[in-house]
Motif scaffolding. Structure first.
Motif, PDB file in Angstrom:
ATOM      1  N   HIS A   1       7.823   7.740 -11.862  1.00  0.00           N
ATOM      2  CA  HIS A   1       7.066   7.588 -12.826  1.00  0.00           C
ATOM      3  C   HIS A   1       7.589   5.950 -13.303  1.00  0.00           C
ATOM      4  O   HIS A   1       6.524   5.429 -13.904  1.00  0.00           O
ATOM      5  CB  HIS A   1       7.379   8.572 -13.850  1.00  0.00           C
ATOM      6  CG  HIS A   1       8.761   8.472 -14.422  1.00  0.00           C
ATOM      7  ND1 HIS A   1       9.864   8.976 -13.983  1.00  0.00           N
ATOM      8  CD2 HIS A   1       9.146   7.866 -15.673  1.00  0.00           C
ATOM      9  CE1 HIS A   1      10.611   8.909 -14.731  1.00  0.00           C
ATOM     10  NE2 HIS A   1      10.421   7.997 -15.744  1.00  0.00           N
ATOM     11  N   ARG A   2       8.679   5.602 -12.915  1.00  0.00           N
ATOM     12  CA  ARG A   2       8.836   4.112 -13.173  1.00  0.00           C
ATOM     13  C   ARG A   2       7.904   3.161 -12.499  1.00  0.00           C
ATOM     14  O   ARG A   2       7.161   2.282 -13.064  1.00  0.00           O
ATOM     15  CB  ARG A   2      10.212   3.750 -12.957  1.00  0.00           C
ATOM     16  CG  ARG A   2      10.661   2.472 -13.588  1.00  0.00           C
ATOM     17  CD  ARG A   2      12.105   2.348 -13.424  1.00  0.00           C
ATOM     18  NE  ARG A   2      12.509   3.297 -14.615  1.00  0.00           N
ATOM     19  CZ  ARG A   2      13.643   2.913 -15.324  1.00  0.00           C
ATOM     20  NH1 ARG A   2      14.491   2.136 -15.035  1.00  0.00           N
ATOM     21  NH2 ARG A   2      14.169   3.724 -16.379  1.00  0.00           N
ATOM     22  N   VAL A   3       7.612   3.572 -11.223  1.00  0.00           N
ATOM     23  CA  VAL A   3       6.857   2.562 -10.357  1.00  0.00           C
ATOM     24  C   VAL A   3       5.530   2.654 -10.733  1.00  0.00           C
ATOM     25  O   VAL A   3       4.724   1.896 -10.803  1.00  0.00           O
ATOM     26  CB  VAL A   3       7.024   3.138  -8.754  1.00  0.00           C
ATOM     27  CG1 VAL A   3       6.133   2.019  -8.125  1.00  0.00           C
ATOM     28  CG2 VAL A   3       8.458   3.141  -8.337  1.00  0.00           C
TER      29      VAL A   3
ATOM     30  N   ALA B   1       0.770   0.233 -13.532  1.00  0.00           N
ATOM     31  CA  ALA B   1      -0.061   0.319 -14.778  1.00  0.00           C
ATOM     32  C   ALA B   1      -0.029  -1.195 -15.549  1.00  0.00           C
ATOM     33  O   ALA B   1      -0.779  -1.898 -15.716  1.00  0.00           O
ATOM     34  CB  ALA B   1       0.077   1.687 -15.451  1.00  0.00           C
ATOM     35  N   ARG B   2       1.150  -1.488 -15.712  1.00  0.00           N
ATOM     36  CA  ARG B   2       1.448  -2.988 -16.483  1.00  0.00           C
ATOM     37  C   ARG B   2       1.128  -4.196 -15.673  1.00  0.00           C
ATOM     38  O   ARG B   2       0.558  -5.038 -16.498  1.00  0.00           O
ATOM     39  CB  ARG B   2       3.041  -2.720 -16.723  1.00  0.00           C
ATOM     40  CG  ARG B   2       3.085  -4.122 -17.741  1.00  0.00           C
ATOM     41  CD  ARG B   2       4.678  -4.028 -18.023  1.00  0.00           C
ATOM     42  NE  ARG B   2       5.574  -2.823 -18.492  1.00  0.00           N
ATOM     43  CZ  ARG B   2       6.513  -2.197 -17.977  1.00  0.00           C
ATOM     44  NH1 ARG B   2       7.028  -3.123 -16.835  1.00  0.00           N
ATOM     45  NH2 ARG B   2       7.076  -1.367 -18.250  1.00  0.00           N
TER      46      ARG B   2
ATOM     47  N   ALA C   1      11.574   5.778  -3.902  1.00  0.00           N
ATOM     48  CA  ALA C   1      12.947   6.046  -3.098  1.00  0.00           C
ATOM     49  C   ALA C   1      13.364   4.943  -2.238  1.00  0.00           C
ATOM     50  O   ALA C   1      14.820   4.696  -2.316  1.00  0.00           O
ATOM     51  CB  ALA C   1      12.280   7.012  -1.763  1.00  0.00           C
ATOM     52  N   ARG C   2      12.734   3.986  -1.773  1.00  0.00           N
ATOM     53  CA  ARG C   2      13.450   2.810  -1.532  1.00  0.00           C
ATOM     54  C   ARG C   2      14.134   1.806  -2.439  1.00  0.00           C
ATOM     55  O   ARG C   2      15.294   1.317  -2.050  1.00  0.00           O
ATOM     56  CB  ARG C   2      12.140   1.918  -0.820  1.00  0.00           C
ATOM     57  CG  ARG C   2      12.682   0.735   0.226  1.00  0.00           C
ATOM     58  CD  ARG C   2      11.604   0.102   0.670  1.00  0.00           C
ATOM     59  NE  ARG C   2      10.317   0.780   0.908  1.00  0.00           N
ATOM     60  CZ  ARG C   2       9.108   0.098   0.889  1.00  0.00           C
ATOM     61  NH1 ARG C   2       9.236  -1.177   1.108  1.00  0.00           N
ATOM     62  NH2 ARG C   2       8.080   0.816   1.079  1.00  0.00           N
ATOM     63  N   LEU C   3      13.673   2.011  -3.846  1.00  0.00           N
ATOM     64  CA  LEU C   3      14.447   1.192  -4.688  1.00  0.00           C
ATOM     65  C   LEU C   3      15.402   2.096  -5.429  1.00  0.00           C
ATOM     66  O   LEU C   3      16.199   1.425  -6.416  1.00  0.00           O
ATOM     67  CB  LEU C   3      13.283   0.600  -5.811  1.00  0.00           C
ATOM     68  CG  LEU C   3      12.418  -0.295  -5.166  1.00  0.00           C
ATOM     69  CD1 LEU C   3      11.326  -0.775  -6.141  1.00  0.00           C
ATOM     70  CD2 LEU C   3      13.052  -1.618  -4.457  1.00  0.00           C
TER      71      LEU C   3
ATOM     72  N   GLY D   1       0.878  -1.392   0.253  1.00  0.00           N
ATOM     73  CA  GLY D   1       0.066   0.026  -0.089  1.00  0.00           C
ATOM     74  C   GLY D   1       0.954   1.308  -0.067  1.00  0.00           C
ATOM     75  O   GLY D   1       0.415   2.384   0.055  1.00  0.00           O
ATOM     76  N   ALA D   2       2.147   1.259   0.111  1.00  0.00           N
ATOM     77  CA  ALA D   2       2.916   2.226  -0.233  1.00  0.00           C
ATOM     78  C   ALA D   2       2.630   3.133  -1.498  1.00  0.00           C
ATOM     79  O   ALA D   2       2.462   2.755  -2.289  1.00  0.00           O
ATOM     80  CB  ALA D   2       4.446   1.860  -0.209  1.00  0.00           C
ATOM     81  N   ALA D   3       2.931   4.360  -1.261  1.00  0.00           N
ATOM     82  CA  ALA D   3       2.888   5.370  -2.517  1.00  0.00           C
ATOM     83  C   ALA D   3       3.839   5.284  -3.508  1.00  0.00           C
ATOM     84  O   ALA D   3       5.042   4.475  -3.095  1.00  0.00           O
ATOM     85  CB  ALA D   3       2.750   6.696  -1.901  1.00  0.00           C
ATOM     86  N   ASN D   4       3.789   5.325  -4.780  1.00  0.00           N
ATOM     87  CA  ASN D   4       4.572   5.408  -5.839  1.00  0.00           C
ATOM     88  C   ASN D   4       6.174   6.011  -5.343  1.00  0.00           C
ATOM     89  O   ASN D   4       7.241   5.492  -5.420  1.00  0.00           O
ATOM     90  CB  ASN D   4       4.283   6.004  -7.105  1.00  0.00           C
ATOM     91  CG  ASN D   4       3.281   5.129  -7.588  1.00  0.00           C
ATOM     92  OD1 ASN D   4       2.756   4.071  -7.657  1.00  0.00           O
ATOM     93  ND2 ASN D   4       2.684   5.671  -8.648  1.00  0.00           N
TER      94      ASN D   4
END
Length: 58
Positions: A22-24, A29-30, A15-17, A7-10
């Motif tokens: 926009h990539r997240v 979406a995919r 930031a974590r990764l 449930g984390a925000a994009n």
């Protein structure tokens, strides 16, 4: 996707990764698109269907 499942925000996942938010968003979406596509094309589960016609009982 596991980080998104919590449930984390994009922005938090990004930031974590160490990637852009926009990539997240694209990953999410995919994932949804692939999931819905698989759902539409998968055979129905359960008992085999019956004819929709009504039969009178004698």
């Amino acid at each position: 996707m596991l980080a998104c499942a919590t449930g984390a925000a994009n922005e938090d996942v990004a930031a974590r990764l160490g990637v852009a938010a926009h990539r997240v968003s694209r990953w999410r979406a995919r994932f949804v698109q692939d999931l819905l596509g698989a759902w539409r094309t998968s055979p129905a589960q359960g008992l085999p269907g019956r004819s929709p016609t009504c039969r009178s009982r004698k």
